[in-house]
Design an enzyme around this catalytic site. Structure first.
Site, PDB file in Angstrom:
ATOM      1  N   HIS A  72       0.848  -1.196   0.000  1.00  0.00           N
ATOM      2  CA  HIS A  72       0.000   0.000   0.000  1.00  0.00           C
ATOM      3  C   HIS A  72       0.880   1.242   0.000  1.00  0.00           C
ATOM      4  CE1 HIS A  72      -3.606   2.327   0.979  1.00  0.00           C
ATOM      5  NE2 HIS A  72      -2.811   3.056   1.741  1.00  0.00           N
ATOM      6  N   ASP A 128     -15.010   2.659   7.353  1.00  0.00           N
ATOM      7  CA  ASP A 128     -13.956   3.581   6.909  1.00  0.00           C
ATOM      8  C   ASP A 128     -14.489   4.517   5.834  1.00  0.00           C
ATOM      9  OD1 ASP A 128     -11.163   4.546   6.672  1.00  0.00           O
ATOM     10  OD2 ASP A 128     -11.379   3.743   4.650  1.00  0.00           O
ATOM     11  N   ARG A 176     -14.469  12.884   7.603  1.00  0.00           N
ATOM     12  CA  ARG A 176     -13.155  13.511   7.901  1.00  0.00           C
ATOM     13  C   ARG A 176     -12.787  14.510   6.819  1.00  0.00           C
ATOM     14  NH1 ARG A 176      -9.398   8.642   8.000  1.00  0.00           N
ATOM     15  NH2 ARG A 176      -7.793  10.210   8.158  1.00  0.00           N
ATOM     16  N   LYS A 233      -8.119  -1.617   6.280  1.00  0.00           N
ATOM     17  CA  LYS A 233      -8.281  -2.165   4.933  1.00  0.00           C
ATOM     18  C   LYS A 233      -7.229  -3.234   4.629  1.00  0.00           C
ATOM     19  CE  LYS A 233      -8.611   2.067   3.743  1.00  0.00           C
ATOM     20  NZ  LYS A 233      -8.735   3.424   3.279  1.00  0.00           N
ATOM     21  N   SER A 268      -7.408   3.805   9.537  1.00  0.00           N
ATOM     22  CA  SER A 268      -8.102   3.720   8.251  1.00  0.00           C
ATOM     23  C   SER A 268      -7.325   2.817   7.290  1.00  0.00           C
ATOM     24  CB  SER A 268      -8.247   5.143   7.682  1.00  0.00           C
ATOM     25  OG  SER A 268      -8.472   5.132   6.301  1.00  0.00           O
TER      26      SER A 268
HETATM   27  N1  URA Z   1      -5.418   6.707   3.009  1.00  0.00           N
HETATM   28  C1  URA Z   1      -6.397   6.031   3.650  1.00  0.00           C
HETATM   29  O1  URA Z   1      -6.801   4.948   3.235  1.00  0.00           O
HETATM   30  N2  URA Z   1      -6.917   6.586   4.765  1.00  0.00           N
HETATM   31  C2  URA Z   1      -6.513   7.767   5.259  1.00  0.00           C
HETATM   32  O2  URA Z   1      -7.023   8.187   6.266  1.00  0.00           O
HETATM   33  C3  URA Z   1      -5.503   8.457   4.577  1.00  0.00           C
HETATM   34  C4  URA Z   1      -4.952   7.894   3.450  1.00  0.00           C
END
Ligand code: URA
Length: 436
Positions: free
Chosen positions: A82, A161, A168, A187, A183
């Site tokens: 990621h 999320d 947010r 995932k 967050s």
């Molecule tokens: N990427 C994400 O998946 N979540 C965040 O809060 C910031 C960047």
């Protein structure tokens, strides 16, 4: 239990219990806790932070808000990667084929681009027909068949999320380290893989502006991984300048293909081989990082991993011939060239390149904007390179009729200086197998 008592505790730095965090997340998902209440909680977290226990409870509640993919039918080691988002960041499209070539499969959920940062799903959709929506069974089948599968975020995975991030985004609470860490990690942990590598971008084009902030985020994510008994490796990389030589969707897929065929820029080679090498160490394919990097560099040179990119895109119904016949398929109405006005060392600004690329049509300003896959920027010179007056610096590709404003914006994307800005690309590595 009620919302007011929870917010009072958070305001006064009293640790929340697992049930209280669950009450918040589930209450928000079922609309029992309203936007204005959750906004005040998020702002309290922004200022007060979260304890390790709270981070764990929040991440767990988010993961359990939807389905998880155990991917039990996948044979052999399975990696996830990621990036926190950058400009020109096509790393996953090179990393995936590289590790697949060495027998480590890749199963990954990716996002779309918004604002200055691009998204892997958009890039792949430039191969017409490419399908990001697979069921868990199709996902497993694809991983087993070609070694790589990437899917888009679905409604079922970590739905908490999705709604928390939207809130947010409009309440000034995106850039909170515990909220970003939970967050991202929710995932990652929703998919069962044998290794996770995170690329945390630092600098002008990134969420994290300083190495200290990026380290704090990296440590929080490693800590969350450990609480869920999952090893997480992190690379901190410089995002003050764009990665590679292309910014845009089809342009970046073509650059990934070229890199996999021995024609990559040095920064892209450095990052992709390091990330892939760490994954190969994490999965015990190699024991020594330098040996792994050397092998991977040879693999880029001999082109033997490139077929994994083509096979993976075609397996998900994408037309890869569009990339192979790039010039025929992705012409634009305009090609605006930008030349150096004096001589010196080039310094790029990735933030402004990101916005310029978005304005040219390659990105979205708003969620529902339509992307022009052929738009983007090709850098004809690299960051820190010495350029002479009149040299071609970069070319802007667009179908929009707004040359003057593009040219004005282009002047904010670079400086020509007396001294080179030899900033390093790899700033830090955190991994149980290797530390920098
Ligand atoms: N990427 C994400 O998946 N979540 C965040 O809060 C910031 C960047």
């Amino acid at each position: 239990m009620n919302f007011l008592s929870i917010i009072e505790k958070k305001k006064h730095n009293i640790e929340l219990s697992e049930n209280e965090v669950l009450f918040l997340v589930n209450g928000f998902l079922t609309n029992k806790i309203k936007d204005y209440q959750m906004s005040s909680f998020l702002m309290a977290v922004y200022f007060k932070g979260m304890t390790t226990n709270e981070l764990y409870y929040l991440t767990k509640a988010m993961i359990n808000s939807g389905s998880t993919y155990t991917l039990e039918g996948v044979e052999g080691p399975l990696a996830d990667k990621h990036s926190t988002g950058g400009v020109g960041d096509k790393t996953s499209l090179i990393y995936g084929p590289l590790v697949a070539k060495y027998g480590v499969k890749v199963a990954k959920i990716s996002g779309r681009g918004l604002g200055k940062t691009g998204g892997t799903i958009d890039k792949l959709e430039s191969c017409t027909g490419w399908n990001s929506q697979l069921s868990e069974n199709q996902f497993i089948e694809s991983v087993n068949k070609v070694g790589i599968s990437i899917i888009g975020q679905s409604k079922n995975i970590v739905p908490a999320d999705k709604i928390l991030y939207s809130l947010r985004d409009v309440t000034g609470t995106v850039d909170s380290i515990p909220l970003i860490a939970s967050s991202i990690m929710s995932k990652k942990l929703a998919i069962r893989t044998s290794s996770i590598i995170l690329d945390v971008k630092v600098g002008k084009g990134a969420f994290m502006q300083t190495i200290d902030e990026a380290m704090e985020l990296a440590n929080a994510m490693v800590e969350i991984g450990a609480l869920f008994k999952r090893d997480v490796s992190v690379i901190l990389t410089n995002m003050n300048y764009p990665l590679g030589s292309c910014i845009g969707n089809a342009l970046e897929v073509k650059e990934a293909w070229n890199t996999l065929n021995g024609k990559g820029t040095s920064d892209l080679i450095e990052l992709t081989t390091l990330a892939a090498a760490i994954t190969l160490l994490d999965n015990k394919i190699f024991e020594n990082l330098d040996i792994a990097i050397k092998a991977l560099k040879n693999t880029l040179k001999d082109g033997s991993a490139s077929k994994f990119l083509k096979d993976f895109i075609e397996n998900q119904s994408g037309d890869f011939n569009k990339i192979l016949n790039y010039e025929k398929n992705f012409t634009t109405k305009y090609e605006h060239k930008v030349y150096a006005q004096n001589s010196g060392y080039l310094e790029f600004n990735s933030d402004n390149f990101g916005f310029l690329s978005m304005n040219l049509g390659a990105g979205r300003e708003h969620k529902d904007d339509v992307i022009d896959f052929s738009a983007g920027i090709v850098l004809n010179k690299s960051h820190s390179e010495y350029v002479k007056n009149g040299d071609l610096l970069f070319t802007m590709f667009t179908n929009k009729d707004d040359e003057q404003s593009f040219r004005e914006y282009a002047t904010k994307c670079y400086y020509i200086k007396d001294k080179p800005n030899n900033e390093k690309l790899i700033l830090k590595v955190i991994s149980k197998n290797y530390n920098l």
